[in-house]
Scaffold this motif. Sequence first.
Motif, PDB file in Angstrom:
ATOM      1  N   TRP A  82      53.575  33.399  54.015  1.00 50.73           N
ATOM      2  CA  TRP A  82      53.747  32.851  52.675  1.00 50.73           C
ATOM      3  C   TRP A  82      52.541  33.342  51.882  1.00 50.73           C
ATOM      4  CZ3 TRP A  82      54.284  26.892  51.527  1.00 50.73           C
ATOM      5  CH2 TRP A  82      54.479  26.714  50.153  1.00 50.73           C
ATOM      6  N   ASP A 104      57.770  36.312  50.974  1.00 47.05           N
ATOM      7  CA  ASP A 104      58.070  34.901  50.713  1.00 47.05           C
ATOM      8  C   ASP A 104      58.292  34.706  49.201  1.00 47.05           C
ATOM      9  OD1 ASP A 104      58.143  32.030  50.909  1.00 47.05           O
ATOM     10  OD2 ASP A 104      56.949  32.146  52.730  1.00 47.05           O
ATOM     11  N   ILE A 105      58.394  33.470  48.788  1.00 44.10           N
ATOM     12  CA  ILE A 105      58.855  33.142  47.427  1.00 44.10           C
ATOM     13  C   ILE A 105      58.117  33.814  46.261  1.00 44.10           C
ATOM     14  CG2 ILE A 105      59.941  30.942  47.916  1.00 44.10           C
ATOM     15  CD1 ILE A 105      57.308  29.551  47.333  1.00 44.10           C
ATOM     16  N   ILE A 159      62.954  36.427  51.240  1.00 42.09           N
ATOM     17  CA  ILE A 159      63.449  35.057  51.383  1.00 42.09           C
ATOM     18  C   ILE A 159      64.483  34.806  50.287  1.00 42.09           C
ATOM     19  CG2 ILE A 159      61.759  33.964  49.826  1.00 42.09           C
ATOM     20  CD1 ILE A 159      61.461  31.697  51.866  1.00 42.09           C
ATOM     21  N   TRP A 205      60.908  24.893  44.193  1.00 42.10           N
ATOM     22  CA  TRP A 205      59.808  25.747  43.702  1.00 42.10           C
ATOM     23  C   TRP A 205      59.895  26.059  42.206  1.00 42.10           C
ATOM     24  CZ3 TRP A 205      56.891  24.888  47.553  1.00 42.10           C
ATOM     25  CH2 TRP A 205      57.320  25.025  48.876  1.00 42.10           C
ATOM     26  N   TRP A 210      65.912  35.996  54.980  1.00 40.04           N
ATOM     27  CA  TRP A 210      65.749  34.660  55.582  1.00 40.04           C
ATOM     28  C   TRP A 210      66.150  33.657  54.529  1.00 40.04           C
ATOM     29  CZ3 TRP A 210      60.344  32.200  55.450  1.00 40.04           C
ATOM     30  CH2 TRP A 210      59.444  32.925  54.654  1.00 40.04           C
ATOM     31  N   ASP A 216      66.240  29.843  53.231  1.00 40.62           N
ATOM     32  CA  ASP A 216      65.342  28.707  53.441  1.00 40.62           C
ATOM     33  C   ASP A 216      65.758  27.548  52.540  1.00 40.62           C
ATOM     34  OD1 ASP A 216      63.143  27.325  54.391  1.00 40.62           O
ATOM     35  OD2 ASP A 216      61.777  28.164  52.909  1.00 40.62           O
ATOM     36  N   MET A 217      65.139  26.413  52.722  1.00 43.98           N
ATOM     37  CA  MET A 217      65.310  25.231  51.868  1.00 43.98           C
ATOM     38  C   MET A 217      66.787  24.835  51.750  1.00 43.98           C
ATOM     39  SD  MET A 217      62.132  24.901  51.240  1.00 43.98           S
ATOM     40  CE  MET A 217      61.659  23.884  49.869  1.00 43.98           C
ATOM     41  N   ARG A 258      66.901  28.440  58.049  1.00 40.75           N
ATOM     42  CA  ARG A 258      66.103  27.309  58.509  1.00 40.75           C
ATOM     43  C   ARG A 258      67.019  26.192  59.017  1.00 40.75           C
ATOM     44  NH1 ARG A 258      61.459  24.196  55.108  1.00 40.75           N
ATOM     45  NH2 ARG A 258      63.171  23.183  54.031  1.00 40.75           N
ATOM     46  N   TRP A 292      65.464  30.076  62.689  1.00 37.92           N
ATOM     47  CA  TRP A 292      64.077  29.872  63.145  1.00 37.92           C
ATOM     48  C   TRP A 292      63.801  28.379  63.056  1.00 37.92           C
ATOM     49  CZ3 TRP A 292      64.322  30.502  57.867  1.00 37.92           C
ATOM     50  CH2 TRP A 292      63.400  29.816  57.089  1.00 37.92           C
ATOM     51  N   ASP A 335      59.171  24.735  59.967  1.00 37.34           N
ATOM     52  CA  ASP A 335      57.728  24.663  59.779  1.00 37.34           C
ATOM     53  C   ASP A 335      57.071  23.936  60.946  1.00 37.34           C
ATOM     54  OD1 ASP A 335      58.243  25.883  57.403  1.00 37.34           O
ATOM     55  OD2 ASP A 335      58.034  24.082  56.177  1.00 37.34           O
ATOM     56  N   PHE A 375      52.716  27.737  61.673  1.00 36.13           N
ATOM     57  CA  PHE A 375      52.888  27.896  60.217  1.00 36.13           C
ATOM     58  C   PHE A 375      51.766  27.185  59.450  1.00 36.13           C
ATOM     59  CE2 PHE A 375      54.830  25.982  56.339  1.00 36.13           C
ATOM     60  CZ  PHE A 375      55.060  27.142  55.619  1.00 36.13           C
ATOM     61  N   HIS A 411      54.413  34.001  61.471  1.00 34.29           N
ATOM     62  CA  HIS A 411      54.539  33.492  60.095  1.00 34.29           C
ATOM     63  C   HIS A 411      53.514  32.393  59.876  1.00 34.29           C
ATOM     64  CE1 HIS A 411      56.093  32.307  56.283  1.00 34.29           C
ATOM     65  NE2 HIS A 411      56.784  31.263  56.679  1.00 34.29           N
TER      66      HIS A 411
HETATM   67  C1  GLC Z   1      59.326  26.515  53.604  1.00 32.80           C
HETATM   68  C2  GLC Z   1      59.670  27.444  54.746  1.00 32.80           C
HETATM   69  C3  GLC Z   1      58.503  28.357  55.032  1.00 32.80           C
HETATM   70  C4  GLC Z   1      58.149  29.134  53.772  1.00 32.80           C
HETATM   71  C5  GLC Z   1      57.855  28.164  52.627  1.00 32.80           C
HETATM   72  C6  GLC Z   1      57.647  28.883  51.299  1.00 32.80           C
HETATM   73  O1  GLC Z   1      58.323  25.646  53.982  1.00 32.80           O
HETATM   74  O2  GLC Z   1      60.068  26.751  55.890  1.00 32.80           O
HETATM   75  O3  GLC Z   1      58.794  29.225  56.090  1.00 32.80           O
HETATM   76  O4  GLC Z   1      57.057  29.956  53.996  1.00 32.80           O
HETATM   77  O5  GLC Z   1      58.922  27.260  52.466  1.00 32.80           O
HETATM   78  O6  GLC Z   1      58.772  29.597  50.945  1.00 32.80           O
END
Ligand code: GLC
Length: 782
Positions: A261, A289-290, A326, A363, A397, A399-400, A455, A468, A471, A504, A529
Amino acid sequence: MYFRKFPHPSNFDFIQHVLPTGKARAGRTALRTRMDRYAGDIFRIRVHGPWAKNPSLAGLTPPQRVPLHRGALNAEVDKSLALRLTDANGTVVLSAPSGRAVGVSGNGSLFLFHLHEDDRFYGMGEKLLGLELSGKQSKFWNTDVFADFHWKEIFDDRPDPLYASIPYLILKRGNRWIGLLLDNPHAAFISTGAHIKIGGGQMDLGASSERVLALGAENGEPDLFILVADSLAELTQKFQTLVGRTPLPPAWALGYHQCRWGYQSERDLRELDKNFKKHGIPCDGLWVDIDYMIGFRVFTFNPEHFPHLKDTISALEKNGRKFIPILDPGVKQEPGYKVYEDGKKHDIFCRNPQGREFVGQVWPGDTVFPDFSLPEGRSWWARWVQTFASPGIRGAWIDMNDPSTGVVQNDAMRFQRGRDDHDTFHNQYALGMAMATTEGFAAANPGKRTFVISRSGYLGMAKHAAIWTGDNISNYHYLRLAIPCSINLALSGVPFNGPDVGGFACDTNPQLLRDWQKACFLFPFCRNHSATGTRRQEPWAFDALTLRVLRHYIQLRYKLRPYLYNLFIQQADKGDAILRPLFYDFENTANQSLDRIDDQFLIGPAIMQAPMLHETERTRDVLLPGPAQWWSALDGRWIRGGRRVKAAPSEHETPLYVREGQIVPMAAGEQKHNRWNPRAMEAHVFLRRRNGNTATTVYAFDDGDTLDYQHGKRSAVEITARVEGSTLALSTRTLQNGYGSCRIRFALYDTFKNVTLNGKPLAVRRQAWTFCGVKQPILMSA
Ligand code: GLC
C-alpha cells in the motif's frame, strides 16, 4: 449483526410429522420438505416455507439424482425429517435427533445432528479459529475486519467472522469424512458442540441432555447438502465437483508477487523491476494499491503517476512482469465522474430503503455501490473492467468487497433495485464482483487465462477468483494462524489462497520476514504485502542475510513451479487440495495422531514443511508421518517416518521433507528469472536403493498462459523410476504431445550401481544444488 450471540434451540419449533406429500409444520409454520440423494453418497435436505427462493449465486452442480435407498450407505428418514445414515455393518455414520432435526424460528432455521465423543471438525472456510474446530461456534457474515473489530481483538487474538463466508463443515468420524454444506447466502452459523461460559456457568447451544452439532441461518430457505466419503481426499474431490473447481491459472499467477500500500506510480514499478533484476530475484507480479487512481476513483489512472501507462505495462511485460492493480467496488458519488454517471444511467447502484442510492464512506468519500446481484450490474462492471484492462492488464486484486462501507452501517444497502434486504446478498457481494471482474478481464484478453484475487468471498468463489486472507499483522501470532487458516480455506473449496507474507499492519522485522517467507514460499498464492506507514518489506529492505534468504526461497518457488503448476492442473481436473493437512495423505496410527497438527503441512503429496513459527524457539519437534520414508532437506538424509524428530535449522534453512516414492518435477537450472520454460525440466527422483521400489508421476506442460491447452496444446509425459536389484530403471512415456517435447534431466537422491533410461545406460555424475539453504550432493544426468 451480532458476532458473538447465537440462537437458542429452545426458540425453535421442530418438524414433527412430514406427510407423504412432503408437507409439514414447524409449530404454526407451514412447510414443504424435500429430501434428495445424488450419486456418490450426497444427500440434500430442503425446506420451503415463509422464505423467498434462495438467491444463491454459488451455482452448485450436484451429480445425478438417485433413489434415497440407492448407494453404499443405508439412508433412513423418520417422520420428523431426521436423517440416519448407516454403513453395511450397521455403524451409524450420521444421525439427527428425532423430533429435533429441523427447526424454524421466524425466518431462522436450524439443523441438528448428534455429536460423538471422538468427532473432529475442519473446514468452515476462512477462520482464525485453528485447524481442528471442535467446540466452536461461529458466524458466517463477511466482515471488513479492521473496521468491524476493535484493534485489541485483532492484534493478537482471533477476530471472527472474517472476510469470506463459506458455511461448510467437515466432520471426521472414525475413518469416515462427512461434509455438511449450507447453501444459504444469508447470515449463517455453525456450532460444533460449543460450551460457552457465562459468568462461571455454562451455556450450550444444544439441549442440556445431549450435545449436538448445529447448523443454521438467520434467514433464507434451509438447504443442506451432506456428502460422505472414505477419505478427506475423496470428500474434497466430491465437494469441489459440487461447488466448482479452480480453473487452471496462468503460470505467472503462481510466481512471487510484490505489493505494498504505497506503490502508486510508473516510477515505483520501474524501481521495483530494476531491484528484482539487480538482486537476481524472480517476480511475476508488481501490484499497485489505491493511490494509482485519481482521488480513489475506480477505473481511473492518475496521469501524473502514470503518464505512459501502456508503455509501462508493455515494458514490464517484456521483463516478464505483470502489472496488477487493485479494484474497489465503491464508486465516488460525484456528478460529472464518468463511472458514476454511467452507473446512474444504467440504474445499477444499490438502493437504500427510501429507494435512493445507498451511500457509504470508503476511500473516495461518499460512495455508491454497484449491485452485483443484478445480471445487468455484473455486465455493467464487466464492461468497465474490459475498458480498464485494454492497455494490457491481465488481472486485478478486488478489495473492500465484504462489502466495506467504512464507518457507515451497511444494513440499509438493498439489492435488486431496492426489493431485497441487505442480508440476501451481503455474503455474495464479493462473489458477484469476482464473476463480473473475471468476465471483464477475459473479454479484454481473449484466449488468455485471467487472474483475479479477492478479499471476500462466498461458496462457489473458486470458479472465478482466488482469495487472499485479508489484513493480518506482522507478528508471529498471525504467522502461526496463517497455516490452519489457509488449510481450512483450501479444504472448503478455495485451494488458491494465501496470506500477506511478512504481515500487513505494523512493522515486520528481518527474522519475522524470513520466517514468513520460508513458511509460505510454496503456498498456492505467495505475495509480500504491507500497509502504508509501516516499515518497507521488500526482500532487499533489510540486511544481507535477509536478502539472501528471501532470494533463495523465492528462487526455490520458481524451481518448484512445475510441481505447483501440475498440482493446479490436478485441482482443475479432479479437485484435490494443494496446500493440505497431514491427514489428507496419512492416517492416524497407535503412535501418531495427526488430527490437530497445525504447524506442519503438505504441499501436494510429495513435500512436507514444518516451519519455524516462534520468535525465540529456534529448534522444534517435527512429526514425520508414517508409514513413509522422508528425505530431509536439512541434512540430505533419509529418515523413517512414524516418529518425531528434532529440527535445528540455521537462519538459511527450513525443515522441509520429501516423501519417498515421489518424483518432483522442477524447472531446469537456477531460477534467477521468472521465465516459463516448461520444455526443459528436471525430474527429481526421491527413491531409495531398495529392491522393488517404484515411483511414477505425470509431468504436464503447456504455454502457461493461454487457453490453448483446452484445445489439445498440452504435452504430458509419464515418468517412472523402478529399482531392480542394483539398477535404477527410469522410463518416460509420452501421453500427450500437443505442446511438443521436453528435455528431461534426472536428479537422484540415492546411489545406484547402474542407471538406465528407457533401457539404455544413463550417465549420472555428482553434483550439488542448494535446496532450503543446504548444499545437497545428488546425482544428476546430463
Ligand atoms: C484494505 C486491503 C489492503 C489494502 C488496503 C488499501 O485494507 O485489505 O490489502 O492495502 O485496503 O487499499
